[in-house]
Design a protein around this motif. Structure first.
Motif, mmCIF file in Angstrom:
data_model
loop_
_atom_site.group_PDB
_atom_site.id
_atom_site.type_symbol
_atom_site.label_atom_id
_atom_site.label_comp_id
_atom_site.label_asym_id
_atom_site.label_seq_id
_atom_site.Cartn_x
_atom_site.Cartn_y
_atom_site.Cartn_z
ATOM 1 N N ALA A 146 89.429 46.366 26.847
ATOM 2 C CA ALA A 146 90.031 45.989 25.819
ATOM 3 C C ALA A 146 90.075 47.458 25.206
ATOM 4 C CB ALA A 146 89.178 44.826 25.063
ATOM 5 N N LEU A 147 89.010 48.029 25.147
ATOM 6 C CA LEU A 147 89.126 49.451 24.482
ATOM 7 C C LEU A 147 90.125 50.359 24.921
ATOM 8 C CD1 LEU A 147 85.209 50.112 24.038
ATOM 9 C CD2 LEU A 147 86.801 49.385 22.006
ATOM 10 N N ASP A 148 90.183 50.255 26.311
ATOM 11 C CA ASP A 148 91.153 51.291 26.947
ATOM 12 C C ASP A 148 92.824 50.791 26.558
ATOM 13 O OD1 ASP A 148 89.309 52.665 27.880
ATOM 14 O OD2 ASP A 148 89.566 51.788 29.902
ATOM 15 N N ALA A 149 92.833 49.458 26.337
ATOM 16 C CA ALA A 149 94.242 48.886 25.994
ATOM 17 C C ALA A 149 94.685 49.411 24.543
ATOM 18 C CB ALA A 149 94.187 47.099 26.096
ATOM 19 N N GLY A 150 93.890 49.731 23.911
ATOM 20 C CA GLY A 150 94.278 50.100 22.222
ATOM 21 C C GLY A 150 94.582 48.930 21.490
ATOM 22 N N ALA A 151 95.380 49.022 20.641
ATOM 23 C CA ALA A 151 95.504 47.537 19.643
ATOM 24 C C ALA A 151 96.012 46.506 20.459
ATOM 25 C CB ALA A 151 96.708 48.334 18.689
ATOM 26 N N MET A 152 95.615 45.469 19.853
ATOM 27 C CA MET A 152 95.680 44.207 20.199
ATOM 28 C C MET A 152 96.550 43.260 19.167
ATOM 29 S SD MET A 152 92.524 42.860 22.576
ATOM 30 C CE MET A 152 91.323 43.798 22.492
ATOM 31 N N ASP A 153 97.271 42.393 19.641
ATOM 32 C CA ASP A 153 97.703 41.180 18.635
ATOM 33 C C ASP A 153 96.495 40.244 18.616
ATOM 34 O OD1 ASP A 153 98.092 40.066 21.220
ATOM 35 O OD2 ASP A 153 100.268 39.519 20.927
ATOM 36 N N ALA A 154 96.713 39.547 17.890
ATOM 37 C CA ALA A 154 95.780 38.306 17.598
ATOM 38 C C ALA A 154 95.500 37.440 18.812
ATOM 39 C CB ALA A 154 96.248 37.093 16.477
ATOM 40 N N SER A 155 96.686 37.121 19.605
ATOM 41 C CA SER A 155 96.404 36.495 20.889
ATOM 42 C C SER A 155 95.635 37.316 21.700
ATOM 43 C CB SER A 155 97.636 36.096 21.512
ATOM 44 O OG SER A 155 97.545 35.552 22.606
ATOM 45 N N GLY A 156 95.907 38.338 21.964
ATOM 46 C CA GLY A 156 95.089 39.310 22.778
ATOM 47 C C GLY A 156 93.508 39.628 22.493
ATOM 48 N N LEU A 157 93.287 39.759 21.072
ATOM 49 C CA LEU A 157 91.931 39.723 20.569
ATOM 50 C C LEU A 157 91.223 38.528 20.655
ATOM 51 C CD1 LEU A 157 89.964 41.497 19.065
ATOM 52 C CD2 LEU A 157 91.254 40.331 16.791
ATOM 53 N N SER A 158 91.832 37.139 20.527
ATOM 54 C CA SER A 158 91.338 35.968 20.867
ATOM 55 C C SER A 158 91.064 35.832 22.279
ATOM 56 C CB SER A 158 92.221 34.863 20.356
ATOM 57 O OG SER A 158 91.788 33.683 20.795
ATOM 58 N N GLN A 159 91.872 36.264 23.223
ATOM 59 C CA GLN A 159 91.590 36.040 24.663
ATOM 60 C C GLN A 159 90.342 37.000 25.092
ATOM 61 O OE1 GLN A 159 94.804 36.892 27.360
ATOM 62 N NE2 GLN A 159 93.690 36.275 29.181
ATOM 63 N N PHE A 160 90.354 38.103 24.457
ATOM 64 C CA PHE A 160 89.207 39.106 24.990
ATOM 65 C C PHE A 160 87.657 38.665 24.193
ATOM 66 C CE2 PHE A 160 86.314 41.917 22.584
ATOM 67 C CZ PHE A 160 85.746 42.335 23.628
ATOM 68 N N ARG A 161 87.801 38.226 23.141
ATOM 69 C CA ARG A 161 86.760 37.235 22.463
ATOM 70 C C ARG A 161 86.218 36.156 23.339
ATOM 71 N NH1 ARG A 161 85.530 33.436 18.640
ATOM 72 N NH2 ARG A 161 83.564 34.017 17.395
ATOM 73 N N GLN A 162 87.105 35.284 23.902
ATOM 74 C CA GLN A 162 86.888 34.345 24.578
ATOM 75 C C GLN A 162 86.089 34.543 26.061
ATOM 76 O OE1 GLN A 162 90.091 31.453 25.575
ATOM 77 N NE2 GLN A 162 88.568 30.065 26.182
ATOM 78 N N GLN A 163 86.821 35.443 26.616
ATOM 79 C CA GLN A 163 86.239 36.022 27.742
ATOM 80 C C GLN A 163 84.712 36.648 27.694
ATOM 81 O OE1 GLN A 163 89.502 38.576 29.541
ATOM 82 N NE2 GLN A 163 90.238 36.826 30.416
ATOM 83 N N PHE A 164 84.867 37.594 26.772
ATOM 84 C CA PHE A 164 83.605 38.367 26.682
ATOM 85 C C PHE A 164 82.556 37.450 26.075
ATOM 86 C CE2 PHE A 164 80.747 40.913 23.866
ATOM 87 C CZ PHE A 164 80.513 42.129 24.542
ATOM 88 N N MET A 165 82.801 36.488 25.167
ATOM 89 C CA MET A 165 81.463 35.570 24.916
ATOM 90 C C MET A 165 81.163 34.629 25.771
ATOM 91 S SD MET A 165 80.612 36.414 21.889
ATOM 92 C CE MET A 165 79.660 34.956 21.261
ATOM 93 N N GLN A 166 82.004 34.130 26.758
ATOM 94 C CA GLN A 166 81.644 33.441 28.130
ATOM 95 C C GLN A 166 80.919 34.175 28.868
ATOM 96 O OE1 GLN A 166 85.633 32.086 29.643
ATOM 97 N NE2 GLN A 166 85.439 30.374 28.441
ATOM 98 N N GLN A 167 81.305 35.220 29.166
ATOM 99 C CA GLN A 167 80.447 36.087 30.227
ATOM 100 C C GLN A 167 78.919 36.475 29.538
ATOM 101 O OE1 GLN A 167 83.325 39.336 30.525
ATOM 102 N NE2 GLN A 167 84.363 38.425 32.011
#
Length: 94
Positions: free
Chosen positions: A55-76
């Protein structure tokens, strides 16, 4: 003579079953389960860190990308803490 042979076979069979039981119990020992649960927790932590780095390497994220990152990160992270909690419970019952 026939009874002795039958008893010897029965004894051999029982001893084999006892050995199998011991092997199964050793696989289910609290120490062994604790090691496995700890390894799973470390794997989940590593996946969470990889997700964060991606996520940090990807740079700026839209709301959908941020939501997907948050969901995956929290699940892990939840998987990590669930495994550590199970490890603690297993070891405290030992």
């Amino acid at each position: 003579e026939g009874k002795r042979e039958a008893l010897a076979q029965l004894r051999s069979s029982v001893e084999a079953k006892v050995q199998q039981r011991q092997e199964i119990l050793q696989k289910r020992s609290p120490q062994r389960l604790g090691v496995q649960l700890n390894a799973r927790a470390q794997d989940a932590e590593q996946l969470a860190e990889e997700t964060l780095n991606q996520a940090l390497d990807a740079g700026a994220m839209d709301a959908s990308g941020l939501s997907q990152f948050r969901q995956q990160f929290m699940q892990q992270k939840m998987k990590k803490h669930q495994n550590l909690a199970l490890k603690s419970a297993v070891e405290s019952c030992a």
